[in-house]
Structure formats: C-alpha cells, structure tokens
Design an enzyme around this catalytic site. Structure first.
Site, PDB file in Angstrom:
ATOM      1  N   ASP A  20      48.971  81.925  40.869  1.00  0.00           N
ATOM      2  CA  ASP A  20      50.021  81.033  40.424  1.00  0.00           C
ATOM      3  C   ASP A  20      51.335  81.816  40.536  1.00  0.00           C
ATOM      4  O   ASP A  20      51.335  83.039  40.697  1.00  0.00           O
ATOM      5  CB  ASP A  20      49.742  80.611  38.985  1.00  0.00           C
ATOM      6  N   ASP A  22      55.042  80.724  38.764  1.00  0.00           N
ATOM      7  CA  ASP A  22      55.843  80.721  37.531  1.00  0.00           C
ATOM      8  C   ASP A  22      54.977  81.082  36.321  1.00  0.00           C
ATOM      9  O   ASP A  22      53.973  80.427  36.048  1.00  0.00           O
ATOM     10  CB  ASP A  22      56.454  79.332  37.310  1.00  0.00           C
ATOM     11  N   ASP A 198      48.629  81.077  34.328  1.00  0.00           N
ATOM     12  CA  ASP A 198      49.082  81.194  32.941  1.00  0.00           C
ATOM     13  C   ASP A 198      49.132  79.892  32.167  1.00  0.00           C
ATOM     14  O   ASP A 198      49.344  79.903  30.955  1.00  0.00           O
ATOM     15  CB  ASP A 198      50.499  81.785  32.928  1.00  0.00           C
TER      16      ASP A 198
END
Length: 258
Positions: A20, A22, A198
């Site tokens: 991922d 961001d 996240d």
C-alpha cells in the site's frame, strides 16, 4: 502479534511483495497531493526491483498518481483498490462504469458535496472519494451521503471506508482479488506473497495473502487480519532496508516456472 522486523524464515528471493502507499510507504498528509515517499524507501524499492524481486503497489490512488509518487520507478500496480491494474508486462486491466452513468453520479455527488463545506470530492476517473480529513466533524454526514449513493447505485458501486474517507468504487474492485490475480501471473506466480498496508481498505488483501500462505503486515494499531505488525511508516522504511540486507545474504536460486 509478532514484530515484522524478524525476517528469519523469509526467503526474500522467493517472495512477491505488495505495498500500500498512503500510511505505509508514505506518511498521510492533510491533502493527498502533499504525500511523498521518502527517498530511502524509493531507493530500497528500486534495489529490490533491479534484483528481479517482484513488487507491486496496491493503492486507492489512481495509477497516474502512483507513477508520479514512485518516479522514476514504473512498477506493476493496482489503483483505486483494484479498479485499475497494470500487469508486469505493462498491460492495463480496468473495471469501469458506463461513461454516461459515471458522469451523472459525479454531478449528483458534486451538488451534494457543495452543501457540505469542508467535504472534498475526488474524482478518480473510475471511482469517487469523499474526504473529510480537513473537517472531521463531517464524518457522519459523509457516511450518510456515501450510503445514500450506494443505496441508489448499489448495482454498480460498492462502499469502501478508509482513514478520513469514504470511497465509492466499482463493484468487484478489491485489494484481495487483485493480489490473487497478480499471483496467478509471472513473475509473481509460484512465490510467497507479502502484503503490507495500514487501513481498512487493506484488510481484504491481508485475508487473501493469509489464505495463500503468505505474510501479512499491518502498519499501526487496530484490529486486523494481518499476522504481523510494524509501528509506523518510518518502521516500514527500516524494514525495507532489512530486506536488502537479507537479500544480499541469500543465494540466487531462481524460481522454476510451472
């Protein structure tokens, strides 16, 4: 939950890595356009890439933004949670709404957002994002708006909550499904998948990687399907450096094609 810094048993040369962006490779910023990937992490990704370790980025961002963030790297990637995908050979595979319907939804969303100052509408060309990071008091209003549109357009759209955002994405777009698709293709096929993310948007990816016998790593706190954890974006950068160290110590033993 175990710490992901321990790479014992992880054969880097026989892994395929999915990241991922961001909140994982890059710190989350007040506005999406302010996000950047630290130079050290970019360098580490480049070293893994030139060492022929398969890497792909799996993000809610459009592919065009991913390419800008990763420049000069141009990696296999999935944007908008899998609605856009570029294979390792550079071929594009997109899920897309009918243009007329997409434009109509965009116009309706724009009118609705205009009545909620502070709520930002992002058009991702194949999906929409309702950002409330700069106006957290609008979370419930944004949720209600997103759910209203899902109620009206649920045959073509699905709701994806995230950090300070509600996204309306094409039905069938999933980080889990897109990782499974990559894992059926060269050079990812036959390797152990590793996915690091996240957010709520990454949970489907964690679940898919677990089912494939791989390694799932969550950045930060919170309940998760991931089996291991890193504390922060900074810790991800350090983990990438440790991957390079492990790579230098492991003998080259190429993956044999099926």
């Amino acid at each position: 939950m175990n710490e992901s810094h321990d790479l014992s048993g992880l054969d880097v040369r026989h892994c395929a890595f999915f990241f991922d962006v961001d909140g994982t490779l890059a710190e989350i910023q007040p506005r999406p356009e302010l996000v950047f990937i630290p130079p050290g992490s970019l360098t580490a990704l480049e070293h893994l890439h030139v060492s022929e370790i398969p890497i792909a980025v799996i993000s809610g961002r459009p592919l065009s933004q991913l390419d800008d963030l990763l420049s000069p790297l141009r990696l296999p990637a999935a944007g908008v949670h899998g609605a856009e995908r570029r294979t390792a050979e550079g071929q594009l595979r997109n899920l897309a709404l009918d243009n007329v319907l997409f434009d109509r939804i965009h116009q309706e969303l724009a009118r609705a957002c205009a009545e909620l100052p502070g709520l930002s509408l992002e058009n991702k060309d194949v999906a929409f994002a309702l950002h409330f990071r700069l106006a957290p008091e609008l979370e419930e209003a944004a949720r209600a708006l997103a759910e209203d549109f899902i109620g009206r357009y649920g045959d073509v759209l699905a709701l994806q909550p995230g950090k300070c955002v509600f996204e309306l994405k094409p039905r069938g777009a999933s980080k889990g499904e897109v990782i499974r698709t990559f894992m059926q293709e060269a050079p990812f096929k036959g390797r152990t998948p590793v996915f690091i993310g996240d957010d709520l948007t990454d949970e489907a990816g964690f679940k898919a990687v677990n089912e494939l016998g791989g390694l799932s790593i969550k950045v930060g706190t919170g309940a998760t399907e991931a089996t291991q954890r890193l504390d922060s974006v900074e810790a991800v950068g350090a983990w990438l450096e440790s991957l390079l160290s492990a790579l230098s110590e492991q003998p080259v033993n190429p993956i044999k094609p099926d």
